[in-house]
Design a protein around this motif. Structure first.
Motif, PDB file in Angstrom:
ATOM      1  N   ILE A 320       0.851  -1.181   0.000  1.00 25.36           N
ATOM      2  CA  ILE A 320       0.000   0.000   0.000  1.00 25.36           C
ATOM      3  C   ILE A 320       0.888   1.233   0.000  1.00 25.36           C
ATOM      4  CG2 ILE A 320      -0.170  -0.015   2.526  1.00 25.36           C
ATOM      5  CD1 ILE A 320      -2.971   1.160   2.233  1.00 25.36           C
ATOM      6  N   THR A 321       0.489   2.245  -0.759  1.00 23.45           N
ATOM      7  CA  THR A 321       1.221   3.508  -0.839  1.00 23.45           C
ATOM      8  C   THR A 321       0.296   4.644  -0.417  1.00 23.45           C
ATOM      9  OG1 THR A 321       0.583   3.868  -3.146  1.00 23.45           O
ATOM     10  CG2 THR A 321       2.599   2.598  -2.743  1.00 23.45           C
ATOM     11  N   SER A 322       0.877   5.818  -0.307  1.00 25.62           N
ATOM     12  CA  SER A 322       0.055   6.983   0.032  1.00 25.62           C
ATOM     13  C   SER A 322      -0.968   7.275  -1.068  1.00 25.62           C
ATOM     14  CB  SER A 322       0.953   8.197   0.267  1.00 25.62           C
ATOM     15  OG  SER A 322       1.728   8.468  -0.891  1.00 25.62           O
ATOM     16  N   PHE A 323      -0.590   7.001  -2.303  1.00 32.56           N
ATOM     17  CA  PHE A 323      -1.528   7.221  -3.416  1.00 32.56           C
ATOM     18  C   PHE A 323      -2.723   6.277  -3.312  1.00 32.56           C
ATOM     19  CE2 PHE A 323      -2.838   5.871  -7.724  1.00 32.56           C
ATOM     20  CZ  PHE A 323      -3.384   7.070  -8.155  1.00 32.56           C
ATOM     21  N   SER A 324      -2.460   4.989  -3.107  1.00 37.24           N
ATOM     22  CA  SER A 324      -3.574   4.038  -2.991  1.00 37.24           C
ATOM     23  C   SER A 324      -4.389   4.288  -1.731  1.00 37.24           C
ATOM     24  CB  SER A 324      -3.033   2.607  -3.003  1.00 37.24           C
ATOM     25  OG  SER A 324      -2.125   2.399  -1.934  1.00 37.24           O
ATOM     26  N   TRP A 325      -3.754   4.737  -0.667  1.00 42.22           N
ATOM     27  CA  TRP A 325      -4.491   5.022   0.557  1.00 42.22           C
ATOM     28  C   TRP A 325      -5.424   6.209   0.377  1.00 42.22           C
ATOM     29  CZ3 TRP A 325      -5.089   8.896   4.171  1.00 42.22           C
ATOM     30  CH2 TRP A 325      -5.648   8.523   5.389  1.00 42.22           C
ATOM     31  N   LEU A 326      -4.909   7.269  -0.229  1.00 36.63           N
ATOM     32  CA  LEU A 326      -5.756   8.443  -0.484  1.00 36.63           C
ATOM     33  C   LEU A 326      -6.857   8.116  -1.489  1.00 36.63           C
ATOM     34  CD1 LEU A 326      -3.028  11.242  -0.690  1.00 36.63           C
ATOM     35  CD2 LEU A 326      -4.738  10.939   1.118  1.00 36.63           C
ATOM     36  N   ASN A 328      -8.463   5.333  -1.750  1.00 39.24           N
ATOM     37  CA  ASN A 328      -9.518   4.587  -1.055  1.00 39.24           C
ATOM     38  C   ASN A 328     -10.153   5.364   0.086  1.00 39.24           C
ATOM     39  OD1 ASN A 328      -9.114   2.283  -2.664  1.00 39.24           O
ATOM     40  ND2 ASN A 328      -7.376   1.641  -1.373  1.00 39.24           N
ATOM     41  N   ASP A 329      -9.618   6.542   0.381  1.00 39.34           N
ATOM     42  CA  ASP A 329     -10.182   7.358   1.458  1.00 39.34           C
ATOM     43  C   ASP A 329     -11.307   8.215   0.886  1.00 39.34           C
ATOM     44  OD1 ASP A 329     -10.660   8.662   3.816  1.00 39.34           O
ATOM     45  OD2 ASP A 329      -8.919   9.991   3.675  1.00 39.34           O
ATOM     46  N   GLY A 332     -12.021  11.962   2.575  1.00 43.14           N
ATOM     47  CA  GLY A 332     -11.200  13.128   2.313  1.00 43.14           C
ATOM     48  C   GLY A 332     -11.481  13.753   0.954  1.00 43.14           C
ATOM     49  N   VAL A 333     -11.086  15.024   0.845  1.00 44.44           N
ATOM     50  CA  VAL A 333     -11.300  15.750  -0.418  1.00 44.44           C
ATOM     51  C   VAL A 333     -10.442  15.152  -1.524  1.00 44.44           C
ATOM     52  CG1 VAL A 333     -11.145  18.001  -1.541  1.00 44.44           C
ATOM     53  CG2 VAL A 333     -11.861  17.844   0.853  1.00 44.44           C
ATOM     54  N   ILE A 334      -9.188  14.809  -1.212  1.00 44.92           N
ATOM     55  CA  ILE A 334      -8.294  14.246  -2.228  1.00 44.92           C
ATOM     56  C   ILE A 334      -8.823  12.911  -2.721  1.00 44.92           C
ATOM     57  CG2 ILE A 334      -5.948  13.450  -2.672  1.00 44.92           C
ATOM     58  CD1 ILE A 334      -4.970  15.422  -0.591  1.00 44.92           C
ATOM     59  N   GLY A 335      -9.308  12.079  -1.825  1.00 42.38           N
ATOM     60  CA  GLY A 335      -9.850  10.784  -2.230  1.00 42.38           C
ATOM     61  C   GLY A 335     -11.067  10.927  -3.131  1.00 42.38           C
ATOM     62  N   ARG A 336     -11.944  11.863  -2.821  1.00 39.86           N
ATOM     63  CA  ARG A 336     -13.136  12.064  -3.671  1.00 39.86           C
ATOM     64  C   ARG A 336     -12.743  12.612  -5.041  1.00 39.86           C
ATOM     65  NH1 ARG A 336     -15.337  14.114   1.296  1.00 39.86           N
ATOM     66  NH2 ARG A 336     -15.051  16.247   0.530  1.00 39.86           N
ATOM     67  N   MET A 337     -11.745  13.485  -5.079  1.00 41.11           N
ATOM     68  CA  MET A 337     -11.304  14.017  -6.366  1.00 41.11           C
ATOM     69  C   MET A 337     -10.642  12.933  -7.215  1.00 41.11           C
ATOM     70  SD  MET A 337      -9.778  17.722  -5.154  1.00 41.11           S
ATOM     71  CE  MET A 337      -9.191  18.081  -6.799  1.00 41.11           C
TER      72      MET A 337
END
Length: 477
Positions: A320-326, A328-329, A332-337
């Protein structure tokens, strides 16, 4: 009269004893009851040997009867005390006398409930004992986190020139442990993130290249930009007992603190860090360009090493990386975008968005913080306040919800046990509450003695007199 009747002495006539009679029957005294003074006693009084035997047995039996009477009194008092304890503990008294089978079922259900509760307590005790190491580690982490904050405050006020040394000391302890823990949990791809890259550059400048103005500008801007703002973005919390949260907070907040001290609070910084002599002020365009170049180098390395060379492991879910974590989040705003972006455009959109985010967060450092000691202190207080607020929310909400879940689980378990007990006894006897006042004396205790047989007349034993006397005496008291 026949010859047989004349040759045999007449049988003694036994008189029924009264409660107050001296010759009343006692324990083990019936076979040896003294003959009543009648013709037989007159006939036997002529024999001296008979008188001697009678006197001998009377004294021995009297002594035996006294000892047995004292022993029986002690047993009776002890039994009454036990009965009182039993009935005081019982809140309900059974009114129906035809529920023997039902009582057995209730007792079985109670035994099952006790067994289940015992097993639960045993498992909780085992978990508690097995968590000793975890609790010790949390205590050590709490101690280290609090002491590091205290030492940092003391150094900041008394010896600011030691802040960068303490920063390095904490990094030597925390970062290798972070690598070990993340490798063990298969989270080690997070170690390729920008925050670790920036911290490594900070140590390179502090200890290897303190005379490089370009590297100082890049480190100062990135530390006050991406690293400091990550406290808000990644919701870092000041939770002293959690080693992972303490380490994350150190990575993101200690770098801007160290460079703020070097810029504004270090006594004569040019002697230790010659690069500051060439940077009385920052050129905004040059500063943003240098930090963007350093950022782009990291982004290219991250794209090649992580997103290309290890793509299969990431797509399979093994890493898992920060990209895959964001991604799937969804909260958060970044995950929705990212979720709204097409899959083939997500990676470059994420990298471009990170570059824009890095530049925007560096603007306060370039235009305001580098030239103002007051604004730099306010900025650090703001970032630290956010992590303290997040830590307070963790302690109040997370621990509070965990306690509520445990109480709810216990309530459901007790309700299920009560339902099982009720279903197994559909025709339960009438239960009424019994006051403790009615159980405070033996006189109010139920009569558990044997029911006398009215068909046969038997002489009354002194134990009955003792019961009556004891009850009347306690009633009077």
């Amino acid at each position: 009269m026949s010859d047989g009747s004349i040759s045999q002495p007449p049988s003694p006539v036994l008189q029924p004893s009264t409660p107050g009679s001296i010759t009343g029957l006692g324990y083990f005294s019936v076979p040896f009851e003294k003959f009543v003074k009648d013709d037989m006693s007159d006939w036997a009084s002529g024999f001296t040997l008979m008188d001697t035997v009678e006197t001998y047995f009377d004294s021995r039996l009297d002594l035996l009867q006294r000892r047995l009477s004292k022993h029986s009194d002690r047993l009776k008092i002890k039994a009454e005390s036990k009965f009182n304890d039993v009935f005081k503990k019982d809140v309900f008294k059974r009114k129906s006398g035809k529920g023997d089978a039902l009582t057995d079922n209730l007792e079985k259900e109670m035994q099952k409930l006790k067994l289940k509760m015992t097993q639960r307590m045993t498992s909780l005790s085992a978990s508690w004992q097995s968590a000793k190491i975890v609790r010790t580690r949390e205590k050590v982490t709490f101690f280290g986190g609090v002491m590091s904050m205290v030492i940092t405050s003391l150094l900041f006020g008394m010896k600011p020139e030691w802040i960068h040394i303490f920063y390095t000391f904490l990094a030597i302890i925390l970062l290798p442990m972070r690598v070990y823990i993340y490798k063990k949990r298969a989270w080690h791809y997070f170690l390729f993130d920008l925050c670790y890259y920036c911290n490594i550059l900070n140590f390179v400048w502090i200890w290897a290249m303190p005379d490089s103005p370009a590297l100082f500008v890049a480190c100062y801007c990135l530390s006050h930009g991406s690293l400091a703002s990550a406290v808000i973005t990644w919701r870092n919390s000041l939770v002293f007992h959690d080693f992972d949260k303490v380490t994350s907070l150190f990575i993101h907040i200690y770098a801007p603190l160290t460079f703020t001290v070097i810029r504004h609070y270090y006594p004569e910084p040019q002697t230790r860090f010659p690069a500051l002599a060439e940077l009385p002020h920052l050129n905004p365009f040059r500063s943003l360009l240098l930090s963007s170049i350093i950022y782009s180098i990291w982004q290219l390395l991250y794209w090649k090493v992580v997103l290309i060379d290890r793509r299969k492991k990431i797509e399979s879910g093994q890493r898992i990386t920060s990209f895959s974590w964001l991604l799937n989040d969804k909260r958060g705003v970044i995950g929705r975008m990212l979720a709204a972006t097409k899959p083939e455009n997500r990676e470059w959109s994420f990298m471009l968005g990170q570059l824009v985010y890095s530049i925007l967060t560096e603007l306060p450092a370039v235009f305001l913080l580098y030239d103002s000691k007051a604004w730099s202190a306010a900025f650090l207080i703001l970032i630290f306040s956010v992590c303290v607020w997040n830590g307070g929310g963790f302690y109040i909400e997370v621990f509070g919800r965990k306690f509520e879940r445990e109480l709810e689980a216990l309530r459901k378990e007790l309700a299920e046990a009560y339902a099982r007990t009720s279903s197994s006894a559909p025709t339960s006897p009438t239960l009424v509450a019994q006051s403790d006042d009615g159980l405070s004396t033996v006189a109010n205790s139920p009569n558990l003695g044997p029911v006398p047989d009215k068909t046969t007349s038997s002489p009354e034993l002194p134990i009955a007199d003792l019961n009556a006397t004891s009850s009347e005496t306690k009633k009077d008291q």
